[in-house]
Design a protein around this motif. Structure first.
Motif, short mmCIF file in Angstrom:
data_model
loop_
_atom_site.label_atom_id
_atom_site.label_comp_id
_atom_site.label_asym_id
_atom_site.label_seq_id
_atom_site.Cartn_x
_atom_site.Cartn_y
_atom_site.Cartn_z
N HIS A 78 86.49 18.53 37.22
CA HIS A 78 85.26 17.75 37.38
C HIS A 78 84.13 18.53 36.72
CE1 HIS A 78 87.25 15.01 40.07
NE2 HIS A 78 87.55 15.96 40.91
N PRO A 79 83.48 17.99 35.69
CA PRO A 79 82.39 18.72 35.03
C PRO A 79 81.32 19.20 36.00
CG PRO A 79 83.03 16.85 33.69
CD PRO A 79 83.80 16.73 34.99
N SER A 80 81.08 18.44 37.07
CA SER A 80 80.04 18.85 38.02
C SER A 80 80.38 20.17 38.71
CB SER A 80 79.83 17.76 39.09
OG SER A 80 81.03 17.51 39.80
N THR A 81 81.67 20.48 38.82
CA THR A 81 82.07 21.74 39.47
C THR A 81 81.64 22.93 38.63
OG1 THR A 81 84.00 20.66 40.48
CG2 THR A 81 84.01 23.06 40.39
N ILE A 82 81.97 22.91 37.33
CA ILE A 82 81.60 24.04 36.49
C ILE A 82 80.09 24.11 36.31
CG2 ILE A 82 81.97 22.73 34.35
CD1 ILE A 82 82.50 26.50 34.95
N TRP A 83 79.42 22.96 36.29
CA TRP A 83 77.95 22.97 36.19
C TRP A 83 77.35 23.68 37.39
CZ3 TRP A 83 73.99 20.06 33.33
CH2 TRP A 83 74.44 19.68 32.06
N ARG A 84 77.88 23.41 38.59
CA ARG A 84 77.33 24.02 39.79
C ARG A 84 77.52 25.54 39.79
NH1 ARG A 84 80.22 21.65 43.15
NH2 ARG A 84 81.49 23.30 44.06
N PHE A 85 78.73 25.98 39.45
CA PHE A 85 78.98 27.41 39.44
C PHE A 85 78.24 28.10 38.29
CE2 PHE A 85 82.97 26.24 41.82
CZ PHE A 85 82.55 26.81 43.02
N ALA A 86 78.10 27.42 37.16
CA ALA A 86 77.34 28.00 36.05
C ALA A 86 75.87 28.17 36.43
CB ALA A 86 77.47 27.12 34.81
N GLN A 87 75.31 27.20 37.13
CA GLN A 87 73.92 27.34 37.57
C GLN A 87 73.76 28.49 38.56
OE1 GLN A 87 71.36 23.67 37.84
NE2 GLN A 87 73.37 22.70 38.11
N ASP A 88 74.73 28.65 39.45
CA ASP A 88 74.67 29.78 40.38
C ASP A 88 74.75 31.10 39.62
OD1 ASP A 88 74.50 28.12 42.56
OD2 ASP A 88 76.64 28.22 43.06
N LEU A 89 75.60 31.15 38.60
CA LEU A 89 75.73 32.38 37.81
C LEU A 89 74.43 32.68 37.08
CD1 LEU A 89 77.44 34.69 36.77
CD2 LEU A 89 78.47 33.14 35.09
N ILE A 90 73.79 31.66 36.52
CA ILE A 90 72.52 31.87 35.84
C ILE A 90 71.47 32.40 36.81
CG2 ILE A 90 70.60 30.70 34.66
CD1 ILE A 90 72.69 28.85 33.38
N ASP A 91 71.51 31.94 38.06
CA ASP A 91 70.56 32.43 39.07
C ASP A 91 70.68 33.93 39.28
OD1 ASP A 91 69.35 30.01 39.57
OD2 ASP A 91 70.68 29.49 41.24
N LEU A 92 71.85 34.50 38.95
CA LEU A 92 72.06 35.94 39.13
C LEU A 92 71.68 36.74 37.89
CD1 LEU A 92 75.55 35.95 40.91
CD2 LEU A 92 73.28 36.00 41.96
#
Length: 206
Positions: free
Chosen positions: A47-61
């Protein structure tokens, strides 16, 4: 708990609950070893939304200066390239409209010769500042090989980033590494001495 620790703790919980990070299976890593833990890229990218969510969390770091200075996000096919492409797009949403858009570059894999970079992307990387991204860091060798290609193209690696770090890296690049999740996996076993095989536990298939 500070914000970054909270992001990482929640991400670890979400990765396990979504069965992206599988911690109780019998996996054949394809390198002569078996083990209990595996990052399931099929589940991560289904699901593209899954990788988008984790990618946004990674960018927050990511440090703020890294977000601003990155000109290209590059990653190895398949998982790393999909993550890098997602991060490249999301970085632009964290920067001003006048900031030059972030680019993306994939590293292809040739079984006969290892990772390669197409001439088009070599030209695009020349003189650029690059963030290397992958879904998982094991020994760090993949990042090292990709960094060599970046340097040969005349670009500079600013940092490496991944969703899951197994905490087994033996190769360091001398640049910051940012992981969304750190999780020390149990010991891996050589195929001929795997207790999971000896107990009759079937290999987890996808």
């Amino acid at each position: 708990m500070d914000k970054r620790a909270d992001i990482r703790e929640k991400a670890l919980r979400d990765l396990k609950q979504s069965e992206v990070l599988m911690t109780d299976g019998h996996f054949d890593y394809g390198n002569g070893y078996h083990g209990h833990v595996y990052l399931n890229p099929h589940q991560l990218f289904r699901h593209p939304s899954t990788i988008w969510r984790f990618a946004q969390d990674l960018i927050d770091l990511l440090p703020g200066d890294l977000v601003q200075r990155t000109e290209v996000v590059a990653g190895p096919v398949t998982g790393g390239a999909l993550l890098a492409h997602t991060i490249a797009g999301l970085l632009d949403s964290r920067r001003s409209l006048t900031h030059p858009p972030c680019s993306f570059a994939p590293f292809n894999y040739d079984p006969a010769g290892g990772f390669t970079l197409r001439p088009f992307y070599r030209r695009e990387l020349n003189g650029k500042r690059v963030l290397l991204a992958d879904d998982v860091r094991n020994t760090g060798e993949t990042f090292s090989r990709c960094a060599t290609l970046v340097n040969e193209a005349g670009a500079t690696v600013l940092a490496t980033a991944e969703i899951y770090d197994r905490l087994e890296a033996i190769t360091e690049l001398g640049v910051p590494n940012i992981a969304l999740v750190d999780y020390k996996a149990p010991e891996n076993y050589e195929v001929g001495d795997c207790p999971l095989c000896k107990s009759g536990q079937p290999i987890t298939r996808f």
